[in-house]
Design an enzyme around this catalytic site. Structure first.
Site, mmCIF file in Angstrom:
data_model
loop_
_atom_site.group_PDB
_atom_site.id
_atom_site.type_symbol
_atom_site.label_atom_id
_atom_site.label_comp_id
_atom_site.label_asym_id
_atom_site.label_seq_id
_atom_site.Cartn_x
_atom_site.Cartn_y
_atom_site.Cartn_z
ATOM 1 N N GLU A 146 0.736 -1.218 -0.094
ATOM 2 C CA GLU A 146 -0.126 -0.033 0.005
ATOM 3 C C GLU A 146 0.828 1.238 -0.037
ATOM 4 O OE1 GLU A 146 -4.063 0.203 1.912
ATOM 5 O OE2 GLU A 146 -2.616 1.101 3.384
ATOM 6 N N TYR A 159 6.908 -0.445 -9.094
ATOM 7 C CA TYR A 159 5.840 -1.503 -8.846
ATOM 8 C C TYR A 159 5.096 -2.021 -10.338
ATOM 9 C CZ TYR A 159 6.435 0.446 -4.085
ATOM 10 O OH TYR A 159 6.845 0.725 -3.010
#
Length: 162
Positions: free
Chosen positions: A119, A130
């Site tokens: 997160e 990512y």
């Protein structure tokens, strides 16, 4: 790279040095020493700490010196959560972050995980890393983060099937 450095052996000083260099204090995202120590005391938390070549820092050998980056993760049945990842600014854009995530995924699979979650705040520049390694956005928490100036920002949850 191979295998995590387990909590009793990890170099908390090196982790803290990397974190202090890597995290912008304006966002208040860096953990304090107590949070790191408490996390590492848990049997399901793992850290990978690397030098500037991307090689694991071997705490068993009494390694010292400059660490370039780390990833801290928590294992649960079938999944892992990437809690923190940091690379010193002077070692960025050398593939260290990507190598850390790929090693984490390999180790997580060995521990029986099928997915990794993380997160982050919505404007975090690490989102490009990512995406590059295959994470996909899977959720959003509206106004999740509260900053010192009173502003709020959404959190984005990412998942990676491994």
């Amino acid at each position: 790279m191979s295998g995590p450095i387990h909590p009793p052996l990890c170099r908390v000083d090196q982790i803290m040095e990397v974190m202090q260099a890597a995290f912008d204090p304006a966002w208040g995202e860096a953990w304090n020493r107590r949070q790191i120590e408490d996390s590492l005391a848990m049997p399901n938390v793992f850290v990978l700490l690397v030098d500037s070549s991307g090689d694991l820092v071997n705490a068993d050998a009494g390694a010292s010196g400059l660490a370039a980056g780390f990833v801290l993760a928590r294992h649960a049945p079938g999944e892992e959560e990437l809690l923190l990842i940091a690379v010193r600014p002077e070692f960025r854009r050398r593939g260290i972050g990507e190598a850390l995530i790929r090693q984490l995924a390999q180790d997580a699979r060995a521990r029986g995980a099928e997915r990794i979650f993380l997160e982050m705040r919505e404007n975090n520049p690490a989102s490009s890393l990512y995406h590059k390694v295959g994470f996909e956005p899977i959720g959003r928490r509206k106004a999740y983060y509260l900053f010192a100036d009173g502003t709020r920002m959404d959190a984005i949850t990412f998942g990676l099937s491994i």
